[in-house]
Design a protein around this motif. Structure first.
Motif, PDB file in Angstrom:
ATOM      1  N   HIS A  88       0.874  -1.174   0.000  1.00  0.00           N
ATOM      2  CA  HIS A  88       0.000   0.000   0.000  1.00  0.00           C
ATOM      3  C   HIS A  88       0.907   1.219   0.000  1.00  0.00           C
ATOM      4  O   HIS A  88       1.702   1.417   0.914  1.00  0.00           O
ATOM      5  CB  HIS A  88      -0.928   0.032   1.219  1.00  0.00           C
ATOM      6  CG  HIS A  88      -1.692   1.316   1.320  1.00  0.00           C
ATOM      7  ND1 HIS A  88      -2.693   1.649   0.427  1.00  0.00           N
ATOM      8  CD2 HIS A  88      -1.565   2.380   2.149  1.00  0.00           C
ATOM      9  CE1 HIS A  88      -3.157   2.863   0.727  1.00  0.00           C
ATOM     10  NE2 HIS A  88      -2.491   3.324   1.771  1.00  0.00           N
ATOM     11  N   ILE A  89       0.791   2.015  -1.073  1.00  0.00           N
ATOM     12  CA  ILE A  89       1.626   3.212  -1.198  1.00  0.00           C
ATOM     13  C   ILE A  89       0.913   4.394  -0.541  1.00  0.00           C
ATOM     14  O   ILE A  89      -0.298   4.583  -0.734  1.00  0.00           O
ATOM     15  CB  ILE A  89       1.923   3.508  -2.689  1.00  0.00           C
ATOM     16  CG1 ILE A  89       2.569   2.273  -3.347  1.00  0.00           C
ATOM     17  CG2 ILE A  89       2.831   4.722  -2.827  1.00  0.00           C
ATOM     18  CD1 ILE A  89       2.744   2.376  -4.855  1.00  0.00           C
ATOM     19  N   LEU A  90       1.647   5.157   0.248  1.00  0.00           N
ATOM     20  CA  LEU A  90       1.066   6.292   0.970  1.00  0.00           C
ATOM     21  C   LEU A  90       0.946   7.502   0.044  1.00  0.00           C
ATOM     22  O   LEU A  90       1.592   8.540   0.242  1.00  0.00           O
ATOM     23  CB  LEU A  90       1.900   6.647   2.216  1.00  0.00           C
ATOM     24  CG  LEU A  90       1.600   5.842   3.479  1.00  0.00           C
ATOM     25  CD1 LEU A  90       1.914   4.372   3.303  1.00  0.00           C
ATOM     26  CD2 LEU A  90       2.387   6.377   4.665  1.00  0.00           C
ATOM     27  N   ASN A  91       0.148   7.352  -0.987  1.00  0.00           N
ATOM     28  CA  ASN A  91      -0.082   8.433  -1.932  1.00  0.00           C
ATOM     29  C   ASN A  91      -1.423   8.183  -2.618  1.00  0.00           C
ATOM     30  O   ASN A  91      -1.779   7.037  -2.874  1.00  0.00           O
ATOM     31  CB  ASN A  91       1.037   8.470  -2.985  1.00  0.00           C
ATOM     32  CG  ASN A  91       0.879   9.631  -3.939  1.00  0.00           C
ATOM     33  OD1 ASN A  91       0.939  10.790  -3.540  1.00  0.00           O
ATOM     34  ND2 ASN A  91       0.641   9.343  -5.215  1.00  0.00           N
ATOM     35  N   ASP A  92      -2.136   9.271  -2.897  1.00  0.00           N
ATOM     36  CA  ASP A  92      -3.422   9.144  -3.573  1.00  0.00           C
ATOM     37  C   ASP A  92      -3.210   9.275  -5.082  1.00  0.00           C
ATOM     38  O   ASP A  92      -2.993  10.374  -5.581  1.00  0.00           O
ATOM     39  CB  ASP A  92      -4.365  10.245  -3.057  1.00  0.00           C
ATOM     40  CG  ASP A  92      -5.796   9.999  -3.499  1.00  0.00           C
ATOM     41  OD1 ASP A  92      -6.031   9.035  -4.276  1.00  0.00           O
ATOM     42  OD2 ASP A  92      -6.689  10.768  -3.083  1.00  0.00           O
ATOM     43  N   PHE A  93      -3.250   8.151  -5.789  1.00  0.00           N
ATOM     44  CA  PHE A  93      -3.007   8.174  -7.234  1.00  0.00           C
ATOM     45  C   PHE A  93      -4.292   8.472  -8.009  1.00  0.00           C
ATOM     46  O   PHE A  93      -4.252   8.942  -9.131  1.00  0.00           O
ATOM     47  CB  PHE A  93      -2.426   6.840  -7.706  1.00  0.00           C
ATOM     48  CG  PHE A  93      -1.036   6.573  -7.180  1.00  0.00           C
ATOM     49  CD1 PHE A  93       0.068   7.102  -7.818  1.00  0.00           C
ATOM     50  CD2 PHE A  93      -0.837   5.804  -6.035  1.00  0.00           C
ATOM     51  CE1 PHE A  93       1.353   6.877  -7.334  1.00  0.00           C
ATOM     52  CE2 PHE A  93       0.439   5.570  -5.546  1.00  0.00           C
ATOM     53  CZ  PHE A  93       1.541   6.103  -6.190  1.00  0.00           C
ATOM     54  N   GLY A  94      -5.412   8.141  -7.429  1.00  0.00           N
ATOM     55  CA  GLY A  94      -6.687   8.394  -8.088  1.00  0.00           C
ATOM     56  C   GLY A  94      -6.939   7.512  -9.300  1.00  0.00           C
ATOM     57  O   GLY A  94      -7.911   7.691 -10.028  1.00  0.00           O
ATOM     58  N   THR A  95      -6.058   6.550  -9.524  1.00  0.00           N
ATOM     59  CA  THR A  95      -6.223   5.660 -10.675  1.00  0.00           C
ATOM     60  C   THR A  95      -5.491   4.348 -10.424  1.00  0.00           C
ATOM     61  O   THR A  95      -4.615   4.285  -9.568  1.00  0.00           O
ATOM     62  CB  THR A  95      -5.668   6.338 -11.952  1.00  0.00           C
ATOM     63  OG1 THR A  95      -5.675   5.379 -13.016  1.00  0.00           O
ATOM     64  CG2 THR A  95      -4.241   6.814 -11.769  1.00  0.00           C
ATOM     65  N   ASP A  96      -5.871   3.321 -11.172  1.00  0.00           N
ATOM     66  CA  ASP A  96      -5.177   2.031 -11.066  1.00  0.00           C
ATOM     67  C   ASP A  96      -3.871   2.082 -11.852  1.00  0.00           C
ATOM     68  O   ASP A  96      -3.733   2.899 -12.763  1.00  0.00           O
ATOM     69  CB  ASP A  96      -6.049   0.915 -11.660  1.00  0.00           C
ATOM     70  CG  ASP A  96      -7.143   0.501 -10.693  1.00  0.00           C
ATOM     71  OD1 ASP A  96      -7.085   0.909  -9.516  1.00  0.00           O
ATOM     72  OD2 ASP A  96      -8.054  -0.228 -11.121  1.00  0.00           O
ATOM     73  N   PHE A  97      -2.951   1.209 -11.517  1.00  0.00           N
ATOM     74  CA  PHE A  97      -1.690   1.163 -12.266  1.00  0.00           C
ATOM     75  C   PHE A  97      -1.206  -0.269 -12.451  1.00  0.00           C
ATOM     76  O   PHE A  97      -0.027  -0.570 -12.309  1.00  0.00           O
ATOM     77  CB  PHE A  97      -0.632   2.044 -11.593  1.00  0.00           C
ATOM     78  CG  PHE A  97      -0.563   1.941 -10.094  1.00  0.00           C
ATOM     79  CD1 PHE A  97       0.078   0.869  -9.493  1.00  0.00           C
ATOM     80  CD2 PHE A  97      -1.142   2.914  -9.292  1.00  0.00           C
ATOM     81  CE1 PHE A  97       0.147   0.757  -8.120  1.00  0.00           C
ATOM     82  CE2 PHE A  97      -1.086   2.815  -7.903  1.00  0.00           C
ATOM     83  CZ  PHE A  97      -0.434   1.734  -7.316  1.00  0.00           C
ATOM     84  N   TYR A  98      -2.156  -1.147 -12.789  1.00  0.00           N
ATOM     85  CA  TYR A  98      -1.784  -2.532 -13.105  1.00  0.00           C
ATOM     86  C   TYR A  98      -0.824  -2.504 -14.297  1.00  0.00           C
ATOM     87  O   TYR A  98      -1.001  -1.709 -15.225  1.00  0.00           O
ATOM     88  CB  TYR A  98      -3.025  -3.357 -13.475  1.00  0.00           C
ATOM     89  CG  TYR A  98      -3.967  -3.579 -12.319  1.00  0.00           C
ATOM     90  CD1 TYR A  98      -3.617  -4.461 -11.282  1.00  0.00           C
ATOM     91  CD2 TYR A  98      -5.197  -2.930 -12.248  1.00  0.00           C
ATOM     92  CE1 TYR A  98      -4.484  -4.672 -10.215  1.00  0.00           C
ATOM     93  CE2 TYR A  98      -6.070  -3.140 -11.188  1.00  0.00           C
ATOM     94  CZ  TYR A  98      -5.702  -4.009 -10.178  1.00  0.00           C
ATOM     95  OH  TYR A  98      -6.548  -4.215  -9.123  1.00  0.00           O
ATOM     96  N   GLY A  99       0.195  -3.331 -14.259  1.00  0.00           N
ATOM     97  CA  GLY A  99       1.153  -3.410 -15.359  1.00  0.00           C
ATOM     98  C   GLY A  99       2.351  -2.486 -15.187  1.00  0.00           C
ATOM     99  O   GLY A  99       3.355  -2.632 -15.882  1.00  0.00           O
ATOM    100  N   SER A 100       2.245  -1.523 -14.267  1.00  0.00           N
ATOM    101  CA  SER A 100       3.374  -0.611 -14.032  1.00  0.00           C
ATOM    102  C   SER A 100       4.494  -1.339 -13.314  1.00  0.00           C
ATOM    103  O   SER A 100       4.271  -2.343 -12.641  1.00  0.00           O
ATOM    104  CB  SER A 100       2.936   0.564 -13.152  1.00  0.00           C
ATOM    105  OG  SER A 100       2.118   1.434 -13.863  1.00  0.00           O
ATOM    106  N   GLN A 101       5.707  -0.774 -13.439  1.00  0.00           N
ATOM    107  CA  GLN A 101       6.839  -1.340 -12.710  1.00  0.00           C
ATOM    108  C   GLN A 101       6.831  -0.754 -11.298  1.00  0.00           C
ATOM    109  O   GLN A 101       6.720   0.460 -11.124  1.00  0.00           O
ATOM    110  CB  GLN A 101       8.150  -0.975 -13.400  1.00  0.00           C
ATOM    111  CG  GLN A 101       9.357  -1.628 -12.743  1.00  0.00           C
ATOM    112  CD  GLN A 101      10.657  -0.889 -13.044  1.00  0.00           C
ATOM    113  OE1 GLN A 101      10.797   0.290 -12.773  1.00  0.00           O
ATOM    114  NE2 GLN A 101      11.589  -1.597 -13.624  1.00  0.00           N
TER     115      GLN A 101
END
Ligand code: ADP
Ligand code: RBF
Ligand code: MG
Length: 178
Positions: A88-101
């Motif tokens: 769980h990253i402590l940042n609000d990305f507001g979007t999914d990031f499946y496939g990212s490194q």
């Protein structure tokens, strides 16, 4: 119970992999999405890295380095044969990031895994599982947030592992074929 010193032995631990679909148990619904690592990253964990909750740094693709908490555990849904690493990253990305490194550096150990599920099953109330789990995870996030502010932990945020040109880019738990 695993002592803090024993759990700290393999740290810091650096690893990298693609974000894959998890078990779909709805971490997001709990307000705590967890980016799951693929099996080869989980299988590459050395013996010194025990199951439990860790904190450290995380970087997605070419983005900035953020604070993170990670749960390393055996999954009862897979009859305890499938270990997972959920970040769980402590940042609000507001979007999914499946496939990212996703690059992570585990710098500290918080606590062992707790068996909330067994507890909930025993007393046949499911919401206790989520209530207790959520408040415990929120406490973990606070702990990570505080610990990562210390100079000793900030050193790893600036580690060459996170630099774009890093040779370590290609290292996936010793397997350089990826
Ligand atoms: P899954 O079961 O597929 O892992 P989750 O409910 O755990 O699904 O949600 C995880 C996904 O949410 C991640 O793979 C990522 O794409 C997205 N996500 C968005 N924000 C975050 C965040 N701050 N930390 C982790 N994952 C996040
Ligand atoms: N699951 C457990 O069964 N026991 C735990 O102690 C536990 N600790 C966690 C700590 C953190 C910081 C995170 C992100 C997850 C943890 N989980 C734990 C995993 C959690 O059960 C999983 O993400 C949810 O089941 C998704 O709905
Ligand atoms: Mg997840």
């Amino acid at each position: 119970m695993l002592g803090r010193n024993v759990a700290m032995k393999g740290l810091p631990y650096f690893t990298v992999g693609k974000v894959v679909k998890g078990f779909g148990r709805g971490s997001k619904d709990l307000g705590i999405p967890t980016a799951n690592f693929p099996d080869e990253v989980v299988n590459g964990l050395p013996e010194e890295i025990h199951t439990g909750v860790y904190y450290g740094w995380a970087k997605l693709d070419n983005g900035p380095v953020h604070k993170m908490v990670m749960s390393i555990g055996w999954n009862p849904y897979f009859r305890n044969v499938k270990k997972s690493m959920e970040t769980h990253i402590l940042n609000d990305f507001g979007t999914d990031f499946y496939g990212s490194q996703l690059k992570v550096c585990l710098t500290g150990y918080i606590r062992p895994e707790m068996d909330f599920r067994t507890l909930a099953i025993d007393i046949e109330v499911d919401f206790i599982f989520t209530d207790d789990l959520i408040s415990t995870i929120k406490h973990d996030i606070d702990t990570a947030d505080r610990q990562l502010e210390t100079a000793a932990m900030k050193i790893f945020k600036d580690h060459s592992f996170f630099q774009p040109e890093s040779k370590e880019d290609k290292i996936v738990n010793g397997d350089t074929s990826h």
